[in-house]
Design an enzyme around this catalytic site. Structure first.
Site, PDB file in Angstrom:
ATOM      1  N   PRO A   1       0.786  -1.229   0.000  1.00  0.00           N
ATOM      2  CA  PRO A   1       0.000   0.000   0.000  1.00  0.00           C
ATOM      3  C   PRO A   1       0.822   1.285   0.000  1.00  0.00           C
ATOM      4  O   PRO A   1       1.870   1.363   0.647  1.00  0.00           O
ATOM      5  CB  PRO A   1      -0.823  -0.106   1.297  1.00  0.00           C
ATOM      6  CG  PRO A   1      -0.131  -1.122   2.127  1.00  0.00           C
ATOM      7  CD  PRO A   1       0.517  -2.068   1.181  1.00  0.00           C
ATOM      8  N   ASN A   2       0.317   2.234  -0.757  1.00  0.00           N
ATOM      9  CA  ASN A   2       0.855   3.606  -0.851  1.00  0.00           C
ATOM     10  C   ASN A   2       2.149   3.708  -1.658  1.00  0.00           C
ATOM     11  O   ASN A   2       2.641   4.822  -1.873  1.00  0.00           O
ATOM     12  CB  ASN A   2       1.056   4.224   0.552  1.00  0.00           C
ATOM     13  CG  ASN A   2      -0.248   4.330   1.299  1.00  0.00           C
ATOM     14  OD1 ASN A   2      -1.219   4.867   0.773  1.00  0.00           O
ATOM     15  ND2 ASN A   2      -0.303   3.792   2.505  1.00  0.00           N
TER      16      ASN A   2
ATOM     17  N   ARG B   1       4.964  11.040  -2.373  1.00  0.00           N
ATOM     18  CA  ARG B   1       4.757  10.737  -0.956  1.00  0.00           C
ATOM     19  C   ARG B   1       6.040  10.973  -0.139  1.00  0.00           C
ATOM     20  O   ARG B   1       7.090  10.419  -0.469  1.00  0.00           O
ATOM     21  CB  ARG B   1       4.388   9.250  -0.894  1.00  0.00           C
ATOM     22  CG  ARG B   1       4.373   8.635   0.443  1.00  0.00           C
ATOM     23  CD  ARG B   1       4.273   7.116   0.347  1.00  0.00           C
ATOM     24  NE  ARG B   1       4.076   6.588   1.662  1.00  0.00           N
ATOM     25  CZ  ARG B   1       4.349   5.340   2.007  1.00  0.00           C
ATOM     26  NH1 ARG B   1       4.785   4.469   1.117  1.00  0.00           N
ATOM     27  NH2 ARG B   1       4.156   4.947   3.250  1.00  0.00           N
TER      28      ARG B   1
ATOM     29  N   TYR C   1      11.268   8.844   1.217  1.00  0.00           N
ATOM     30  CA  TYR C   1      11.194   7.823   0.163  1.00  0.00           C
ATOM     31  C   TYR C   1      11.832   8.251  -1.159  1.00  0.00           C
ATOM     32  O   TYR C   1      11.912   7.450  -2.088  1.00  0.00           O
ATOM     33  CB  TYR C   1       9.731   7.419  -0.065  1.00  0.00           C
ATOM     34  CG  TYR C   1       9.094   6.804   1.167  1.00  0.00           C
ATOM     35  CD1 TYR C   1       9.580   5.607   1.684  1.00  0.00           C
ATOM     36  CD2 TYR C   1       8.018   7.409   1.815  1.00  0.00           C
ATOM     37  CE1 TYR C   1       9.022   5.037   2.813  1.00  0.00           C
ATOM     38  CE2 TYR C   1       7.441   6.845   2.944  1.00  0.00           C
ATOM     39  CZ  TYR C   1       7.946   5.662   3.439  1.00  0.00           C
ATOM     40  OH  TYR C   1       7.391   5.089   4.561  1.00  0.00           O
TER      41      TYR C   1
ATOM     42  N   ASN D   1       8.114  -5.572  -1.300  1.00  0.00           N
ATOM     43  CA  ASN D   1       8.031  -4.492  -0.328  1.00  0.00           C
ATOM     44  C   ASN D   1       6.593  -4.484   0.202  1.00  0.00           C
ATOM     45  O   ASN D   1       5.694  -3.949  -0.456  1.00  0.00           O
ATOM     46  CB  ASN D   1       8.372  -3.139  -0.950  1.00  0.00           C
ATOM     47  CG  ASN D   1       8.404  -2.038   0.102  1.00  0.00           C
ATOM     48  OD1 ASN D   1       7.942  -2.236   1.232  1.00  0.00           O
ATOM     49  ND2 ASN D   1       8.942  -0.883  -0.257  1.00  0.00           N
TER      50      ASN D   1
ATOM     51  N   ALA E   1       3.329  -0.925   4.709  1.00  0.00           N
ATOM     52  CA  ALA E   1       2.845  -0.950   6.098  1.00  0.00           C
ATOM     53  C   ALA E   1       2.433  -2.355   6.542  1.00  0.00           C
ATOM     54  O   ALA E   1       2.453  -2.656   7.749  1.00  0.00           O
ATOM     55  CB  ALA E   1       1.682   0.024   6.254  1.00  0.00           C
TER      56      ALA E   1
ATOM     57  N   GLU F   1      12.929  -9.348   1.015  1.00  0.00           N
ATOM     58  CA  GLU F   1      12.134  -8.224   1.543  1.00  0.00           C
ATOM     59  C   GLU F   1      12.918  -6.941   1.298  1.00  0.00           C
ATOM     60  O   GLU F   1      14.116  -6.891   1.610  1.00  0.00           O
ATOM     61  CB  GLU F   1      11.928  -8.446   3.055  1.00  0.00           C
ATOM     62  CG  GLU F   1      11.220  -7.310   3.766  1.00  0.00           C
ATOM     63  CD  GLU F   1      11.203  -7.517   5.296  1.00  0.00           C
ATOM     64  OE1 GLU F   1      11.698  -8.557   5.784  1.00  0.00           O
ATOM     65  OE2 GLU F   1      10.711  -6.599   5.981  1.00  0.00           O
TER      66      GLU F   1
ATOM     67  N   HIS G   1      12.896  -2.490   1.527  1.00  0.00           N
ATOM     68  CA  HIS G   1      12.296  -1.224   1.979  1.00  0.00           C
ATOM     69  C   HIS G   1      13.163  -0.075   1.507  1.00  0.00           C
ATOM     70  O   HIS G   1      14.405  -0.157   1.567  1.00  0.00           O
ATOM     71  CB  HIS G   1      12.217  -1.168   3.510  1.00  0.00           C
ATOM     72  CG  HIS G   1      11.407  -2.281   4.097  1.00  0.00           C
ATOM     73  ND1 HIS G   1      10.034  -2.283   4.065  1.00  0.00           N
ATOM     74  CD2 HIS G   1      11.786  -3.440   4.666  1.00  0.00           C
ATOM     75  CE1 HIS G   1       9.601  -3.402   4.621  1.00  0.00           C
ATOM     76  NE2 HIS G   1      10.639  -4.128   4.992  1.00  0.00           N
TER      77      HIS G   1
ATOM     78  N   ARG H   1      13.256   4.213  12.445  1.00  0.00           N
ATOM     79  CA  ARG H   1      12.040   5.029  12.478  1.00  0.00           C
ATOM     80  C   ARG H   1      11.213   4.694  13.731  1.00  0.00           C
ATOM     81  O   ARG H   1      11.749   4.201  14.708  1.00  0.00           O
ATOM     82  CB  ARG H   1      11.260   4.823  11.166  1.00  0.00           C
ATOM     83  CG  ARG H   1      12.100   5.240   9.937  1.00  0.00           C
ATOM     84  CD  ARG H   1      11.362   5.009   8.637  1.00  0.00           C
ATOM     85  NE  ARG H   1      10.185   5.846   8.535  1.00  0.00           N
ATOM     86  CZ  ARG H   1       9.222   5.686   7.612  1.00  0.00           C
ATOM     87  NH1 ARG H   1       9.349   4.710   6.711  1.00  0.00           N
ATOM     88  NH2 ARG H   1       8.188   6.487   7.581  1.00  0.00           N
TER      89      ARG H   1
HETATM   90  C1  DQA Z   1       8.363   0.992   3.683  1.00  0.00           C
HETATM   91  C2  DQA Z   1       8.518   1.145   5.198  1.00  0.00           C
HETATM   92  C3  DQA Z   1       7.186   0.914   5.894  1.00  0.00           C
HETATM   93  O1  DQA Z   1       7.340   1.090   7.302  1.00  0.00           O
HETATM   94  C4  DQA Z   1       6.151   1.912   5.412  1.00  0.00           C
HETATM   95  O2  DQA Z   1       4.887   1.637   5.995  1.00  0.00           O
HETATM   96  C5  DQA Z   1       6.046   1.960   3.933  1.00  0.00           C
HETATM   97  C6  DQA Z   1       7.272   1.876   3.130  1.00  0.00           C
HETATM   98  C7  DQA Z   1       9.661   1.364   2.928  1.00  0.00           C
HETATM   99  O3  DQA Z   1       9.784   0.981   1.764  1.00  0.00           O
HETATM  100  O4  DQA Z   1      10.527   2.050   3.478  1.00  0.00           O
HETATM  101  O5  DQA Z   1       4.968   2.182   3.382  1.00  0.00           O
HETATM  102  O6  DQA Z   1       8.088  -0.367   3.391  1.00  0.00           O
END
Ligand code: DQA
Length: 162
Positions: A10-11, A18, A23, A75, A78, A99, A101, A108
């Site tokens: 998501p997002n 964003r 990011y 990825n 959240a 995985e 990120h 964080r």
């Molecule tokens: C994320 C890190 C997560 O904590 C966050 O909710 C994201 C992006 C990252 O790529 O840094 O949406 O996965």
């Protein structure tokens, strides 16, 4: 050609807009295009998908049961910190996955310090912005190249030896 799934939670469709200070400014399309270029030089094709809903991510992962996918770069965004359901899907699939990120979740908020995926992943790459995807993809391809039934090329090995 052997296929790798790059799956985004998501997002991540909002990358480039964003929270740029966390990011970066690359869009998801930019990042996936760079990954496609890298994978093709190694003899792999990429399928990529992004979903905001947990059930759609689960359904996309379950499609890998048709046998066409060799591994996954994921990825979970959240859902990293919440989703037992996605973890169970990956356990059921038994495909190697990395995985990734963009940010470094351990630097964080404390609620981001838990991952439901790190202990079942081949490994985790975080904190390198868009490069986390390329590094994760390279690690997965190296793993697949080293496997006895590998369908990909040894391009990354050659690059490391050059
Ligand atoms: C994320 C890190 C997560 O904590 C966050 O909710 C994201 C992006 C990252 O790529 O840094 O949406 O996965």
């Amino acid at each position: 050609m052997a296929s790798i799934l790059m799956l985004n939670g998501p997002n991540l469709n909002l990358l480039g807009d964003r929270e740029q200070s966390i990011y970066g400014s690359s869009t998801l399309d930019d990042i996936m295009a760079a990954c496609e270029r890298f994978a093709s030089t190694c003899g792999f094709s990429i399928e990529h998908a992004q979903h905001n809903a947990e059930h759609r991510l689960i359904e996309r992962l379950q499609q890998c049961r048709d046998g066409s996918t060799r591994g996954i770069v994921f990825n979970p965004a959240a859902f990293t910190h919440t989703s037992i359901a996605l973890r169970d899907t990956l356990l059921a699939l038994r495909l190697p996955f990395v995985e990734v990120h963009l940010s470094q979740p351990l630097a964080r908020e404390s609620f981001r310090h838990v991952s439901y995926f790190s202990d079942i992943a081949l490994g985790t790459i975080s904190g390198f912005g868009a490069d986390s995807y390329l590094l994760g993809l390279q690690a997965l391809i190296n793993h697949l190249d080293a496997a006895p039934d590998a369908g990909g090329s040894a391009a990354t090995q050659r690059a490391l030896q050059a």
